[in-house]
Design a protein around this motif. Structure first.
Motif, PDB file in Angstrom:
ATOM      1  N   THR A  37     -34.304 -43.751  11.907  1.00  0.00           N
ATOM      2  CA  THR A  37     -35.719 -43.383  11.771  1.00  0.00           C
ATOM      3  C   THR A  37     -36.620 -44.175  12.705  1.00  0.00           C
ATOM      4  OG1 THR A  37     -36.035 -44.945   9.936  1.00  0.00           O
ATOM      5  CG2 THR A  37     -35.457 -42.669   9.370  1.00  0.00           C
ATOM      6  N   ASP A  38     -36.384 -45.496  12.829  1.00  0.00           N
ATOM      7  CA  ASP A  38     -37.338 -46.355  13.540  1.00  0.00           C
ATOM      8  C   ASP A  38     -36.908 -46.716  14.963  1.00  0.00           C
ATOM      9  OD1 ASP A  38     -38.185 -46.362  10.850  1.00  0.00           O
ATOM     10  OD2 ASP A  38     -39.234 -48.250  11.140  1.00  0.00           O
ATOM     11  N   ILE A  39     -35.617 -46.515  15.300  1.00  0.00           N
ATOM     12  CA  ILE A  39     -35.149 -46.876  16.644  1.00  0.00           C
ATOM     13  C   ILE A  39     -34.740 -45.632  17.433  1.00  0.00           C
ATOM     14  CG2 ILE A  39     -33.416 -48.166  17.962  1.00  0.00           C
ATOM     15  CD1 ILE A  39     -33.358 -50.197  15.697  1.00  0.00           C
ATOM     16  N   PHE A  40     -33.922 -44.769  16.812  1.00  0.00           N
ATOM     17  CA  PHE A  40     -33.447 -43.574  17.504  1.00  0.00           C
ATOM     18  C   PHE A  40     -34.492 -42.465  17.473  1.00  0.00           C
ATOM     19  CE2 PHE A  40     -29.441 -40.721  18.045  1.00  0.00           C
ATOM     20  CZ  PHE A  40     -29.683 -40.645  19.406  1.00  0.00           C
ATOM     21  N   GLY A  41     -35.399 -42.481  16.471  1.00  0.00           N
ATOM     22  CA  GLY A  41     -36.494 -41.522  16.428  1.00  0.00           C
ATOM     23  C   GLY A  41     -36.181 -40.208  15.753  1.00  0.00           C
ATOM     24  N   ILE A  42     -35.347 -40.233  14.695  1.00  0.00           N
ATOM     25  CA  ILE A  42     -35.041 -39.031  13.910  1.00  0.00           C
ATOM     26  C   ILE A  42     -35.863 -39.104  12.627  1.00  0.00           C
ATOM     27  CG2 ILE A  42     -33.208 -37.685  12.806  1.00  0.00           C
ATOM     28  CD1 ILE A  42     -31.216 -39.016  14.666  1.00  0.00           C
ATOM     29  N   SER A  43     -36.364 -37.966  12.157  1.00  0.00           N
ATOM     30  CA  SER A  43     -37.195 -37.976  10.952  1.00  0.00           C
ATOM     31  C   SER A  43     -36.378 -38.366   9.729  1.00  0.00           C
ATOM     32  CB  SER A  43     -37.825 -36.604  10.729  1.00  0.00           C
ATOM     33  OG  SER A  43     -36.861 -35.663  10.311  1.00  0.00           O
ATOM     34  N   ALA A  44     -37.065 -38.928   8.708  1.00  0.00           N
ATOM     35  CA  ALA A  44     -36.388 -39.381   7.498  1.00  0.00           C
ATOM     36  C   ALA A  44     -35.700 -38.222   6.774  1.00  0.00           C
ATOM     37  CB  ALA A  44     -37.383 -40.067   6.556  1.00  0.00           C
ATOM     38  N   ALA A  45     -36.373 -37.071   6.687  1.00  0.00           N
ATOM     39  CA  ALA A  45     -35.786 -35.916   6.001  1.00  0.00           C
ATOM     40  C   ALA A  45     -34.532 -35.427   6.720  1.00  0.00           C
ATOM     41  CB  ALA A  45     -36.812 -34.792   5.906  1.00  0.00           C
ATOM     42  N   GLY A 107     -30.910 -32.796  20.554  1.00  0.00           N
ATOM     43  CA  GLY A 107     -29.741 -33.480  21.099  1.00  0.00           C
ATOM     44  C   GLY A 107     -29.436 -34.774  20.359  1.00  0.00           C
ATOM     45  N   LYS A 108     -30.484 -35.512  20.007  1.00  0.00           N
ATOM     46  CA  LYS A 108     -30.288 -36.746  19.243  1.00  0.00           C
ATOM     47  C   LYS A 108     -29.637 -36.454  17.890  1.00  0.00           C
ATOM     48  CE  LYS A 108     -34.193 -39.386  21.144  1.00  0.00           C
ATOM     49  NZ  LYS A 108     -35.503 -40.022  20.821  1.00  0.00           N
ATOM     50  N   LEU A 109     -30.120 -35.393  17.247  1.00  0.00           N
ATOM     51  CA  LEU A 109     -29.592 -35.055  15.926  1.00  0.00           C
ATOM     52  C   LEU A 109     -28.125 -34.630  16.028  1.00  0.00           C
ATOM     53  CD1 LEU A 109     -30.598 -35.024  13.035  1.00  0.00           C
ATOM     54  CD2 LEU A 109     -31.209 -32.614  13.322  1.00  0.00           C
ATOM     55  N   LEU A 388     -38.622 -40.711   0.452  1.00  0.00           N
ATOM     56  CA  LEU A 388     -39.634 -41.191   1.403  1.00  0.00           C
ATOM     57  C   LEU A 388     -40.276 -40.023   2.147  1.00  0.00           C
ATOM     58  CD1 LEU A 388     -37.893 -44.367   2.904  1.00  0.00           C
ATOM     59  CD2 LEU A 388     -39.762 -44.290   1.249  1.00  0.00           C
ATOM     60  N   GLY A 389     -39.436 -39.045   2.541  1.00  0.00           N
ATOM     61  CA  GLY A 389     -39.976 -37.872   3.220  1.00  0.00           C
ATOM     62  C   GLY A 389     -40.916 -37.091   2.323  1.00  0.00           C
ATOM     63  N   TRP A 390     -40.538 -36.940   1.040  1.00  0.00           N
ATOM     64  CA  TRP A 390     -41.380 -36.222   0.083  1.00  0.00           C
ATOM     65  C   TRP A 390     -42.709 -36.939  -0.122  1.00  0.00           C
ATOM     66  CZ3 TRP A 390     -43.235 -37.556  -4.845  1.00  0.00           C
ATOM     67  CH2 TRP A 390     -43.786 -36.502  -5.581  1.00  0.00           C
ATOM     68  N   ALA A 391     -42.679 -38.278  -0.054  1.00  0.00           N
ATOM     69  CA  ALA A 391     -43.901 -39.072  -0.241  1.00  0.00           C
ATOM     70  C   ALA A 391     -44.719 -39.181   1.036  1.00  0.00           C
ATOM     71  CB  ALA A 391     -43.533 -40.471  -0.747  1.00  0.00           C
ATOM     72  N   GLY A 392     -44.254 -38.518   2.112  1.00  0.00           N
ATOM     73  CA  GLY A 392     -45.010 -38.527   3.362  1.00  0.00           C
ATOM     74  C   GLY A 392     -44.880 -39.813   4.145  1.00  0.00           C
ATOM     75  N   TYR A 393     -43.722 -40.470   4.062  1.00  0.00           N
ATOM     76  CA  TYR A 393     -43.536 -41.740   4.772  1.00  0.00           C
ATOM     77  C   TYR A 393     -43.660 -41.555   6.284  1.00  0.00           C
ATOM     78  CZ  TYR A 393     -41.124 -45.657   6.964  1.00  0.00           C
ATOM     79  OH  TYR A 393     -40.798 -46.713   7.782  1.00  0.00           O
ATOM     80  N   ASP A 394     -44.483 -42.370   6.879  1.00  0.00           N
ATOM     81  CA  ASP A 394     -44.653 -42.433   8.328  1.00  0.00           C
ATOM     82  C   ASP A 394     -44.868 -43.902   8.670  1.00  0.00           C
ATOM     83  OD1 ASP A 394     -45.443 -42.456  10.970  1.00  0.00           O
ATOM     84  OD2 ASP A 394     -46.857 -40.798  10.778  1.00  0.00           O
ATOM     85  N   PRO A 395     -43.934 -44.531   9.432  1.00  0.00           N
ATOM     86  CA  PRO A 395     -44.065 -45.968   9.699  1.00  0.00           C
ATOM     87  C   PRO A 395     -45.347 -46.342  10.427  1.00  0.00           C
ATOM     88  CG  PRO A 395     -42.374 -44.964  11.102  1.00  0.00           C
ATOM     89  CD  PRO A 395     -42.746 -43.950  10.064  1.00  0.00           C
ATOM     90  N   THR A 396     -46.002 -45.359  11.070  1.00  0.00           N
ATOM     91  CA  THR A 396     -47.235 -45.667  11.805  1.00  0.00           C
ATOM     92  C   THR A 396     -48.489 -45.450  10.964  1.00  0.00           C
ATOM     93  OG1 THR A 396     -47.393 -43.412  12.688  1.00  0.00           O
ATOM     94  CG2 THR A 396     -46.121 -45.013  13.964  1.00  0.00           C
TER      95      THR A 396
END
Length: 446
Positions: A37-45, A107-109, A388-396
């Motif tokens: 989520t925080d390094i490779f950049g894939i969404s939590a969901a 491609g990342k996924l 976390l995805g359901w709660a709208g988690y966004d590290p920024t």
């Protein structure tokens, strides 16, 4: 009946195997969700779906590997050859999993799906035979308990090193760039892991095995049917799944909790180290409690205390970081005891299978534990990711809803899992009869 005792060298060498595994699987359970989520950049969901889908294959892959082990006959034995020949491939796939190629989002996924699936398969290929090896080294429940304790100690030591060293070492080796630092750290861990697996292969021997003649192996359908009629095994399999699901939840959410609720990112390695040190302490006290109380009674007693301490942790949360950390440590000491206990019960259920159904299939029955280690952690991690995805988690841009969800996942979820685990263990009765079963197996063999 006098059973052969294992040497200290054999017990320590057996522990090397899980130390090797957890240089890799410790990274997967503690850092992979954060890495994706925080390094490779894939969404939590998307990561949550990844964890679940890639582990569905284990429902087929793990029993197949168990059946393969049961039918393996080489000069090195049934389980040991896999430690010898799969150690290097395991190390290579581990490094590839933590590489971040500059692909598109799709491609990342795809890359994550391929490498994580391969990692799970190669982990099964080496860790399932390793776990099965314990049941081939002794029939003695006390010796199994000690082997399980050394194994858990190896897992915890690997977890401690991974928790304490990974982030600072990745930052150092990558000069602040974690996309470079993570694969370099994983390369170091993999080299050490290969060497440790080879030491386990060299020093641990298979001493318990049924005589094998061509065509004498039990039919797969018959073995599967007998396995599900083995009530102690069913209970142990469910208990292991619950234990590793809680591990997946707690390992995954701790990073987020310390980062965003405690508000002290620098303490992330401290809390992850505390978790693994606590598990190590729990593993070390396990043989004494197992010998005095038995696997079932000791587990139920300690897990009941865990529930009480988790409730207390809920009330001190936000009041004192030190007090919260102390309760966190004590809880994980008691949880850490559970792995040696479960491994002991698993070994005893394999003896029960041999006694009741007249054939011994260590690999197939152990596949439940291999499946639990991966699928349980995957369920726990995926649950955290989805929540976390359901709660709208966004590290920024963190919201109050996301913070509340992190708190729930840290405390309420482990309480619920532990209560269910206590209920399941209530039905385990093999502690009372295993000694007689072992005696009858020996007399039958004679």
């Amino acid at each position: 009946m006098k059973l052969e005792k294992l040497t200290l060298k054999e017990k320590i060498s057996y522990g090397y195997g899980d130390l090797a595994s957890n240089f890799v699987w410790g990274m997967a359970t503690s850092y992979l969700l954060f890495f994706y989520t925080d390094i490779f950049g894939i969404s939590a969901a998307a990561v949550g779906t990844l964890f679940l889908i890639t582990r569905i294959w284990d429902a087929v892959n793990d029993p197949l590997m168990g059946i393969l082990v049961d039918r393996t006959r080489t000069k090195h034995g049934k389980a040991r050859p896999y430690l010898l020949y799969l150690a290097v491939p395991f190390g290579i796939i581990s490094v590839l999993t933590f590489i971040t190629p500059n692909f598109s989002d799709t491609g990342k996924l795809i890359y994550a799906y391929v490498t994580y699936t391969l990692l799970g398969m190669i982990y099964t290929g080496i860790n399932l035979p390793y776990g099965t090896l314990m049941t081939m080294m002794t029939r003695d429940s006390n010796e199994k308990g000690q082997l399980g304790s050394f194994r858990s100690a190896g897992r915890s030591i690997g977890g401690i090193i991974v928790a304490a060293v990974t982030l600072p070492l990745a930052s150092f080796l990558g000069n602040g760039n974690q996309q470079i630092g993570f694969p370099l750290v994983m390369t170091i861990y993999s080299i050490i892991g290969v060497a440790l697996f080879l030491l386990t292969f060299k020093n641990c021997k298979e001493k318990i095995a049924q005589p094998f003649q061509k065509g004498s192996a039990p039919k797969i359908g018959k073995s599967l049917k007998a396995m599900f009629k083995n009530q102690p095994w069913v209970i142990v399999a469910l208990n292991a799944l619950l234990w590793f699901t809680r591990l997946g939840v707690m390992n995954a959410i701790t990073i987020y909790y310390v980062n965003y609720v405690v508000g002290k990112p620098a303490l992330v390695p401290v809390f992850l180290t505390l978790l693994n040190v606590a598990n190590l302490v729990g593993a070390m006290i396990a043989p004494f409690l197992l010998k005095r109380l038995g696997s079932r009674n000791a587990s139920i007693t300690l897990y009941s205390i865990v529930v009480v301490l988790l409730v207390l942790m809920y009330f001190v949360e936000g009041y004192s970081t030190f007090l919260f950390g102390t309760l966190f440590f004590l809880i994980n000491v008691l949880i850490g005891f559970g792995e040696p206990a479960n491994l002991t019960m698993l070994g005893d259920s394999i003896d029960y299978q041999e006694w009741k159904f007249k054939h011994r299939v260590e690999g197939l029955l152990y596949s439940s534990y291999s499946f639990a280690t991966k699928f349980g952690v995957a369920i726990g991690s995926a649950f955290v990711a989805y929540a976390l995805g359901w709660a709208g988690y966004d590290p920024t841009a963190l919201t109050d809803q996301a913070i509340s969800m992190i708190k729930i996942l840290m405390i309420v979820a482990p309480i619920a899992i532990t209560v269910v685990e206590i209920f399941v263990l209530y039905f385990y009765k093999l502690d009372k009869t295993h000694a007689q079963i072992t005696k009858e197996i020996a007399e039958r063999s004679a």
